[in-house]
Design a protein around this motif. Sequence first.
Motif, mmCIF file in Angstrom:
data_model
loop_
_atom_site.group_PDB
_atom_site.id
_atom_site.type_symbol
_atom_site.label_atom_id
_atom_site.label_comp_id
_atom_site.label_asym_id
_atom_site.label_seq_id
_atom_site.Cartn_x
_atom_site.Cartn_y
_atom_site.Cartn_z
ATOM 1 N N UNK A 279 0.711 -1.246 -0.065
ATOM 2 C CA UNK A 279 -0.054 -0.042 -0.139
ATOM 3 C C UNK A 279 0.886 1.311 0.036
ATOM 4 N N UNK A 280 2.194 1.318 0.557
ATOM 5 C CA UNK A 280 2.962 2.240 0.423
ATOM 6 C C UNK A 280 4.431 1.802 0.570
ATOM 7 N N UNK A 281 4.975 1.247 -0.514
ATOM 8 C CA UNK A 281 6.133 0.473 -0.112
ATOM 9 C C UNK A 281 7.309 1.509 0.636
ATOM 10 N N UNK A 286 5.864 3.877 -3.418
ATOM 11 C CA UNK A 286 5.135 3.306 -4.529
ATOM 12 C C UNK A 286 3.935 2.439 -4.052
ATOM 13 N N UNK A 287 3.113 2.218 -5.101
ATOM 14 C CA UNK A 287 1.813 1.315 -4.386
ATOM 15 C C UNK A 287 2.161 0.214 -5.782
ATOM 16 N N UNK A 288 1.639 -1.036 -4.837
ATOM 17 C CA UNK A 288 1.843 -2.388 -6.013
ATOM 18 C C UNK A 288 0.606 -2.342 -6.749
ATOM 19 N N UNK A 312 1.713 -0.868 7.080
ATOM 20 C CA UNK A 312 2.324 0.107 8.136
ATOM 21 C C UNK A 312 1.709 1.542 8.182
ATOM 22 N N UNK A 313 0.966 1.800 7.071
ATOM 23 C CA UNK A 313 0.383 3.073 6.760
ATOM 24 C C UNK A 313 -0.901 3.098 6.307
ATOM 25 N N UNK A 425 8.698 10.940 -4.672
ATOM 26 C CA UNK A 425 7.731 9.781 -4.654
ATOM 27 C C UNK A 425 7.133 9.355 -3.262
ATOM 28 N N UNK A 426 6.029 8.691 -3.297
ATOM 29 C CA UNK A 426 5.478 8.003 -2.287
ATOM 30 C C UNK A 426 4.410 9.182 -1.689
ATOM 31 N N UNK A 427 4.022 10.345 -2.381
ATOM 32 C CA UNK A 427 3.193 11.304 -2.257
ATOM 33 C C UNK A 427 1.637 11.066 -1.795
ATOM 34 N N UNK A 428 1.487 9.782 -2.441
ATOM 35 C CA UNK A 428 0.039 9.442 -2.557
ATOM 36 C C UNK A 428 -0.587 8.688 -1.130
ATOM 37 N N UNK A 429 0.230 8.296 -0.339
ATOM 38 C CA UNK A 429 -0.200 7.722 0.927
ATOM 39 C C UNK A 429 0.952 7.829 2.073
ATOM 40 N N UNK A 430 0.845 7.423 3.365
ATOM 41 C CA UNK A 430 1.833 7.293 4.260
ATOM 42 C C UNK A 430 1.978 8.761 4.777
ATOM 43 N N UNK A 431 3.289 8.893 5.570
ATOM 44 C CA UNK A 431 3.562 10.009 6.548
ATOM 45 C C UNK A 431 5.020 10.329 6.046
#
Length: 502
Positions: A279-281, A286-288, A312-313, A425-431
């Motif tokens: 869900x948030x590598x 990145x998302x699988x 985890x997020x 990268x990774x701005x779509x989810x997580x912290x």
Amino acid sequence: MGSSALLIVLERGSGVPLQQQVCDQVTALVRAGQLRPGDGVPASRELAAQLDVSRTVITRAYELLRARGVLTARRGSGTRVAARADQVADGAGGKPVALPVLAPQPPRDTDGTDALWQPWEPPPAGRAGTALDFRHGTPALAAFPVARWRQSLHDAYGRADVDALGYGPAEGAPALRREIAALVRRSRALDASPDRVVVTGGATQALDILVRALVAPGDVVVIEDPSHTVLRQVFGCSAASVVPVPVDGEGLRVADIDGCVRARGLDPGRVKLVYVTPSHQFPTGVILSEGRRRALLAWAYAHGATVLEDDYHNEFTFSAERLPALAAERHRDTVVYVGSFSKTLFPALRIGYAVLPAHLVRPFLGIKWITDRLTPTVAQEALADFIATGAYARHISRMTRLYRQRRGRLLEALYEHFGAEVRISGEAAGLHVLVSLLGACGVSEEEIVRRAAARGVRIYPASGYFVQGPPAEPTFLMGYAALSVARITEGVALLAAAVREG
């Protein structure tokens, strides 16, 4: 404060003088690492009383130990193990005997390079507010509804009976397991009965138990590359070989698993566990992709492997598209879903959970019972109340709005100061987001970290998370959850000044 008693047993009927026995046994304790450089030893009067001998016996033994360089004595600090007690004289010939190195060491290297174990992450900056700290993994603890949580705790203790105060079930409190099952059904489309939910001491314990349950000597564990150092160490402590497989813009490169395993002289048929953060590598964010999800489940089923999904997020997504959990797919009992409340609530709660295929519940519980027996029951009841009353959902809603605002400000500030010279990268989810500085003009990650620290900004290099193929440009993991909008703005401006310094 006095030193603790020493484990010394005297043989009064032997021909060895008592003072020599004391001397030899203290030396043995140092050699075994039970006494380490700087440790205090009991005062002569205390040890004499413990061993029921005259004080003279102990003072003479301590004198001999000081002469051998095992102990030192200074006024005001008592008698202690010498700082250079790695060389002590043996009891017979008086020649130095090298002691084993006792400093903490990383787990054994599983792939022939040090990269698997790097980096050793620095601790957070001291008190909150003392630095502009972009550390990842820290939620906005200042925004946590402490008063509401205190009410749930108060109510849980008010309802506590003898059973709640004793050893609870290893699988966790029934009320919390029901709430977790409902939670993952609503938020992750994962429909699992409560009897497949096991409460753990954080997500890390769930990972550790799964390795113990599924992996035997000679087996293989596949991890993402890059990945978190903690999970590398958890898996590396097993008797398995840990094989990193690259991640690209669609997530784990499933088609590369067999080749990566064979490249290390191993058999893909021995892969027992594949660890993914779909869900948030971590750390790329990145998302699988759907295609990779299907390919991974098919690969795992064909090879008899288990997929460990670390979500985890799981609660914080900022894009319109929100994929269900991998474990929500038709996976034919190949996926274990692991979650935690450390990021959604607070890390000190230490409550995580695993949603298991039915055939893994009993083996998992058997190991959990041996290792810690139970996660604290009253805290579980309080968390169940917090979820059931809607306080958890309200908190997640507030935090999502807050994190979206802070995330937006971080992205804006980075583009304002770096423009086309930054890749995110990774701005779509997580912290956190992964930030590459394309225009750093040959300045290394380490140098940027040093310059930023001099300006009161803490940032964290990402290259150490890669076992192979680290980024060509200086790349950093930037967490934003715990920083206000104003401090994010200030921190990015100072980072930009540090990058362009000189």
